[in-house]
Enzyme design. Structure first.
Site, mmCIF file in Angstrom:
data_model
loop_
_atom_site.group_PDB
_atom_site.id
_atom_site.type_symbol
_atom_site.label_atom_id
_atom_site.label_comp_id
_atom_site.label_asym_id
_atom_site.label_seq_id
_atom_site.Cartn_x
_atom_site.Cartn_y
_atom_site.Cartn_z
ATOM 1 N N TYR A 1 -7.958 1.925 4.767
ATOM 2 C CA TYR A 1 -7.070 0.794 4.483
ATOM 3 C C TYR A 1 -7.007 -0.286 5.565
ATOM 4 C CZ TYR A 1 -4.045 4.010 7.143
ATOM 5 O OH TYR A 1 -3.546 4.878 8.080
ATOM 6 N N ASP B 1 0.875 10.613 3.367
ATOM 7 C CA ASP B 1 1.416 11.587 4.314
ATOM 8 C C ASP B 1 0.270 12.468 4.791
ATOM 9 O OD1 ASP B 1 3.241 12.874 5.853
ATOM 10 O OD2 ASP B 1 4.096 14.090 4.244
ATOM 11 N N LYS C 1 2.019 4.703 1.396
ATOM 12 C CA LYS C 1 2.012 5.264 2.759
ATOM 13 C C LYS C 1 1.698 6.756 2.648
ATOM 14 C CE LYS C 1 4.723 5.459 7.024
ATOM 15 N NZ LYS C 1 4.581 6.902 7.251
ATOM 16 N N LYS D 1 10.240 3.789 4.076
ATOM 17 C CA LYS D 1 10.088 5.232 3.870
ATOM 18 C C LYS D 1 11.115 5.725 2.860
ATOM 19 C CE LYS D 1 8.655 7.944 7.132
ATOM 20 N NZ LYS D 1 8.546 8.763 8.370
ATOM 21 N N CYS E 1 13.362 47.526 5.000
ATOM 22 C CA CYS E 1 12.531 47.018 3.908
ATOM 23 C C CYS E 1 13.263 47.156 2.581
ATOM 24 C CB CYS E 1 11.217 47.785 3.863
ATOM 25 S SG CYS E 1 10.169 47.326 2.472
ATOM 26 N N CYS F 1 7.327 45.120 7.417
ATOM 27 C CA CYS F 1 7.525 46.531 7.086
ATOM 28 C C CYS F 1 6.269 47.268 7.557
ATOM 29 C CB CYS F 1 7.711 46.718 5.578
ATOM 30 S SG CYS F 1 7.686 48.459 5.094
ATOM 31 N N CYS G 1 11.099 50.011 0.451
ATOM 32 C CA CYS G 1 10.929 51.422 0.857
ATOM 33 C C CYS G 1 11.920 51.868 1.925
ATOM 34 C CB CYS G 1 9.502 51.663 1.340
ATOM 35 S SG CYS G 1 9.109 50.817 2.891
ATOM 36 N N CYS H 1 4.608 51.742 1.199
ATOM 37 C CA CYS H 1 5.514 50.725 0.644
ATOM 38 C C CYS H 1 4.884 50.172 -0.638
ATOM 39 C CB CYS H 1 5.718 49.619 1.671
ATOM 40 S SG CYS H 1 6.857 48.325 1.155
ATOM 41 N N GLU I 1 0.832 -1.199 0.000
ATOM 42 C CA GLU I 1 0.000 0.000 0.000
ATOM 43 C C GLU I 1 0.868 1.250 0.000
ATOM 44 O OE1 GLU I 1 -3.460 -1.993 2.854
ATOM 45 O OE2 GLU I 1 -2.137 -0.437 3.649
#
Length: 671
Positions: free
Chosen positions: A225, A117, A115, A312, A405, A423, A408, A429, A113
């Site tokens: 499953y 995540d 696996k 894995k 920044c 910022c 700006c 900005c 099967e």
């Protein structure tokens, strides 16, 4: 190493791994790669085997999963949800196969099967109906998240078919497809929230949300499953998978029955590259002995079954050179560092950039100019740098996060408890100004037809607009507009019509369009409904704000900060003069009855038959009054699933009657 040194090392590993486990399972924000975690866990297990006198009873080697959150009812698993032994190499699989052969002989099959995540989930069905959904938790007990799981379209509420047992349990994995993750993360960034690292974290965070209506907006999926029952209905795992498909459960089509370990290894080799073509993430393959009788004969260790193992995959990883670090400024002012890399092929695509998340990540990696770095693309949608190859370091110049920044030059700030730098020059900005106007015209906000993101950027660069309000003066600049390249008279006319039409958009859309930090689409609706107009919202006290459902401290402070600035009040006045909707159009309630006259109600929790808004409307249309909090004056608390424990405790203490949605209906009917 001296014995004291060994004990200190073991204690340090326990502390570190427990923290990583908490970050992964409870916070859904992992800070270490799976492979690195597993290697540290193996190191600790080996030390515990060699020095059992120093073993800590709280060691993660003694745990199956994570801790229990306090937000949901805790339910004990009838059958423990054990974890599987992990391996990253072929020899471990062959050793596993050899152990199985010694125990049960050569006559057996494996089921292979994918696996997934995601987030492990146990579903209980009674009389063909979904009764309860519980997370893995610590393996012996988990959180009841039934109301949220019922929102997943692929999980059946009512089964079909024949020979369905009266009661059984089925287990699977809740996950999110990558396309949905990318879309939802963009929306998260739009309201100034830190994006989730990967779909697994987003799925986990979604399942543990308090409001199932919000869960429903986030498209989750689920593969099942594993079947559990007190009755011996099936002879094998493969037989059970095919049966539950007939009942309406979603089983992954890539599951395969194989005859031996070599065929299982072929399956593993195929999916090592083919996994990147899937619409969802997998991090390995699970191999299970097929026969239930043989599974029973093989039995269990304290932590895992002896008849199954997971292989894995290492996350796809390559080495390349960091060319430079640049910085992006978002609509909310968050400044995100980006690693610009020497182009390299990773998991089938050419990678030129990788996320660095924030200043803490740059410091953790100890990045230097022109470092050779390892880049990973496992569960991450955007590749990330995982470590530096120190042997190839060519510069002594460390990369320091910028202080001003990049757009700006304003001095950056970092709010307490947040990872990102911001910022603060939100009205001066350029990328913040452009981003705010682009957000305002968007489909979920004012939905202004004839305008797009590129057009807004062009208008700003040409000094035609400098804020949201300037959109409504564009008709005065018609002669300047027609002189612009790629702007014909027809497109300009359509744009101006779209801007004029936006004046009729409801208050909640405008409120969302203002781009107040943390005020997303749903929050804007709640605020518009609670305060009716923008003036009430602007002068609302902190206590009045947090009394609104789902408005917490952070949102309340952000709203107050927004309306404390003169330039924002001036913008509101401009929009008012232009005729935009700054007030909710309240529907006049025609009472169906006065059954609830002089009675007050608080609604809390998640309901099966009605939404909270429907219950609220029902109470008001029958003469009742809705209160925001529990007090001695309250007549009834209408309680649903996952109700806040503090409200329940306070209502009980004040002897306030607690009723269900059915009892509320009966109250009206009987009157």
């Amino acid at each position: 190493m001296e014995l004291n040194g060994i004990k200190e090392k073991m204690d340090a590993l326990v502390q570190e791994l427990n923290q990583h486990t908490y970050n992964y399972y409870v916070l859904a924000m992992p800070t270490i790669a799976d492979y690195e975690f597993d290697k540290k866990l193996e190191e600790l297990a080996l030390l515990e085997q060699q020095y059992p006198e120093f073993a800590d009873p709280n060691s993660p080697t003694q745990k199956v999963g994570g801790d229990i959150t306090k937000n949901f009812i805790t339910v004990k698993h009838k059958w423990p949800m054990l974890s599987l032994g992990n391996t990253y190499n072929e020899q471990d699989l062959r050793d596993f196969d050899e152990r199985v052969r010694k125990a049960i002989g050569d006559n057996f099959e494996y089921v292979c099967e994918l696996k997934f995540d995601g987030l492990s989930m146990s579903l209980t069905y009674q009389n063909g109906k979904l009764f309860r959904a519980v997370t893995r938790g610590d393996g012996s007990q988990g959180d009841d998240v039934t109301a949220n799981i019922k929102t997943i379209q692929t999980i059946p509420h009512q089964l079909r078919g024949k020979d369905i047992p009266q009661e059984f349990e089925i287990r699977g994995e809740v996950f999110m497809h990558r396309a949905a993750f990318e879309r939802l993360n963009r929306e998260r960034e739009e309201i100034g929230e830190i994006p989730y690292a990967n779909p697994r974290n987003f799925a986990s965070g979604t399942v543990k949300m308090q409001d199932s209506k919000e869960v429903k907006k986030r498209p989750l999926d689920c593969f099942l499953y594993a079947f559990y029952s007190d009755q011996n209905l099936f002879h094998s795992h493969w037989q059970s998978l095919n049966a539950v498909k007939e009942w309406g459960f979603k089983v992954c089509e890539h599951t395969k029955l194989v005859n031996n370990i070599n065929e299982a290894l072929e399956f593993i080799a195929y999916w090592e590259t083919a996994r990147f073509k899937l619409s969802y993430d997998i991090d390995g393959i699970v191999i299970k002995v097929n026969s239930y009788a043989q599974q029973h004969e093989l039995g269990f260790t304290a932590k895992s079954p002896r008849w199954a193992i997971s292989y894995k995959y290492k996350a796809a990883e390559v080495e390349t050179v960091l060319e430079k670090v640049t910085y992006q400024v978002g609509r909310t002012g968050a400044v995100t560092p980006v690693a610009n890399l020497k182009p390299v092929v990773l998991a089938g695509t050419t990678v030129k950039r990788a996320t660095l998340h924030n200043a803490d990540e740059i410091k953790r990696l100890d990045l230097h100019e022109h470092d050779t770095v390892y880049v990973e693309k496992g569960g991450e949608i955007i590749p990330k740098i995982i470590k530096v190859n120190l042997e190839k370091r060519v510069s002594d110049q460390a990369i320091n996060y910028i202080t001003n920044c990049p757009e700006c030059n304003t001095l950056l700030i970092r709010r307490e408890g947040e990872a990102a730098y911001y910022c603060p020059n939100e009205d001066g900005c350029p990328p913040q100004i452009i981003g705010k106007v682009q957000h305002f015209i968007g489909r979920k906000a004012m939905d202004i037809q004839g305008l797009g993101d590129e057009t807004i950027e062009t208008f700003y660069r040409k000094n035609l607009i400098n804020n949201i309000g300037d959109l409504y003066d564009l008709h005065l600049k018609y002669e300047e507009l027609v002189k612009l390249e790629r702007f014909g008279q027809k497109s300009i006319d359509n744009m101006l019509k779209g801007i004029e039409a936006s004046k009729t958009m409801p208050f909640e859309k405008l409120l969302f369009g203002l781009g107040i930090r943390y005020v997303g689409e749903t929050v804007a609706k709640k605020l518009a409904y609670a305060f009716i107009n923008i003036d009430n919202l602007a002068k609302a006290s902190f206590d009045e704000l947090i009394a609104v459902d789902e408005i917490g401290q952070r949102i309340a402070e952000s709203i107050q900060d927004y309306f404390s600035k003169a330039e924002h009040l001036a913008l509101i006045d401009k929009l008012r003069k232009e005729g935009l909707q700054l007030e909710t159009q309240v529907q006049v309630i025609s009472y169906d009855s006065d059954a609830l006259k002089e009675k007050s109600f608080v609604i809390s929790g998640v309901f099966e038959k009605h939404s909270r808004e429907e219950l609220k409307s029902l109470i008001e249309s029958n003469g009742g009054k809705i209160l925001s909090g529990i007090s001695a004056k309250l007549s009834y608390l209408v309680a649903g699933d996952n109700m806040g424990p503090s409200k329940l405790e306070k209502a009980t203490k004040l002897n306030i009657p607690i009723i269900s949605e059915d009892e509320l209906i009966a109250l009206i009917d009987n009157a």
